[in-house]
Scaffold this active site. Structure first.
Site, short mmCIF file in Angstrom:
data_model
loop_
_atom_site.label_atom_id
_atom_site.label_comp_id
_atom_site.label_asym_id
_atom_site.label_seq_id
_atom_site.Cartn_x
_atom_site.Cartn_y
_atom_site.Cartn_z
N SER A 7 -42.94 -1.31 -29.52
CA SER A 7 -44.12 -2.07 -29.95
C SER A 7 -45.34 -1.16 -30.02
CB SER A 7 -44.37 -3.29 -29.05
OG SER A 7 -44.65 -2.87 -27.76
N ASP A 56 -48.18 4.09 -23.26
CA ASP A 56 -47.25 4.13 -24.40
C ASP A 56 -47.97 4.52 -25.68
OD1 ASP A 56 -45.58 3.03 -22.52
OD2 ASP A 56 -44.77 1.50 -23.85
#
Ligand code: PMV
Length: 328
Positions: free
Chosen positions: A117, A160
């Site tokens: 994502s 991330d």
């Protein structure tokens, strides 16, 4: 420009997941599996935003933000909403009401701790941004991607998005401290193994928060141990000490077990990895299923580990650390 393209890599967390949410350090690497995004200005002059991904999800947002699913059921909305919100933020900043079509092609298994994502958000922001300006500002792109990631899990550490944007092996602590690239003397033969169990990062992070609230002293103690491991791991990584890095991965996994984010399939995989010669193995990412990473002593050993995992019926692949990060 009526068409923009960008790609961003998936990631693994080598050390420090979960504790990074509370401002402790983590070590991450971007890997050679990418998500590719193509953004086009709509030729029909409508202000709709459509997003189609080859992971089986597609839908369209009208000018008022109403969503219509075309593929993938309700899960589609949860996956595509952060991307839509990222696109809207860029359009707002540009004072534009143009319609946009997004096409996503992914080489990253979704929902298993590999940062699919975050990579989708980073690549989507960059592809749309490139419709308006030639030179990408990576810091701005990363910021916008993190804002959108917050729709997936509110308290994201941002790690991330950072590693997907800037690439390489990095030590990350928090947004205000930024990140440091770690240069290594040697390569690290890593394998990713997938339990096949999708997880919700938000739910797992919330579960760890509950654990922390109920076990304050223990949690602080574990966070301190995890930070020490990160500190020692950055030294071992820089000097190319594979066996030491493996040992520290095993120690980090024991801590993750104690905060309750392991899963019987992850434990099964870790045992297979260690029994087939891996020098270290642990959960990577939020856990609760998801993926496991293993470090082998040599490239040949890594191939043995990957094939043993496959022989046991799990998906696995050998990975290299990606040095490029976001490509526009
Ligand atoms: O499993 P993933 O890829 O969603 O990684 C989550 C990493 C956590 O440390 C658990 C959460 C975070 O925001 O850093």
């Amino acid at each position: 420009m009526t068409q923009g393209k960008a790609s961003a890599p998936a990631k693994i967390i080598l050390f420090g997941e979960h504790f990074v949410v509370y401002g402790n350090p983590a070590i991450l690497a971007s890997i050679d599996k990418r998500i590719f995004v193509r953004a086009c200005i709509r030729s029909d002059k409508e202000d709709r935003i459509s997003i189609r991904s080859d992971i089986g999800m597609a839908g369209q947002y009208d000018g008022n933000g109403e969503f219509m699913i075309s593929k993938g059921g309700v899960e589609s909305k949860a996956t595509l909403d952060p991307l839509y919100s990222a696109i809207k933020r860029i359009l707002l900043a540009r004072n534009s009401r143009t319609g946009i079509e997004i096409g996503i092609s992914s080489r990253v298994p979704p929902g298993v701790g590999l940062g699919s994502s975050a990579a989708s958000c980073v690549a989507t922001v960059a592809a749309v941004d490139s419709l308006f300006q030639k030179k990408p500002n990576k810091h701005k792109i990363c910021e916008l991607a993190i804002e959108s990631e917050k729709l997936i899990h509110k308290t994201t550490s941002g790690a991330d998005c950072y590693v997907s944007t800037f690439g390489g092996l990095i030590k990350y602590q928090c947004k205000s401290k930024g990140f440091k690239k770690l240069e290594t003397k040697r390569s690290f033969p890593l394998v990713v193994a997938n339990t096949g169990i999708k997880h919700s990062t938000g739910d797992l992070v919330a579960g760890v928060r509950k654990f922390k609230d109920r076990n304050h002293v223990l949690f602080n103690n574990l966070a301190k141990q995890a930070s020490d491991i990160c500190f020692q791991a950055s030294i071992a990584l820089k000097s190319g000490k594979r066996y030491r890095v493996g040992q520290l991965m095993n120690e980090n996994h024991t801590i993750l077990q104690q905060i309750g984010v392991s899963h019987h399939k992850a434990e099964d995989l870790i045992e297979i990895c260690r029994n087939s010669g891996a020098v270290g193995a642990k959960i990577t990412g939020a856990g609760g299923g998801g993926s496991v990473i293993a470090l082998a002593g040599t490239r040949e050993d890594r191939t043995v580990v990957a094939s043993r995992i496959q022989a046991a019926g799990y998906d696995s692949f050998e990975v290299e650390i990606d040095q490029k990060g976001l490509i526009v």
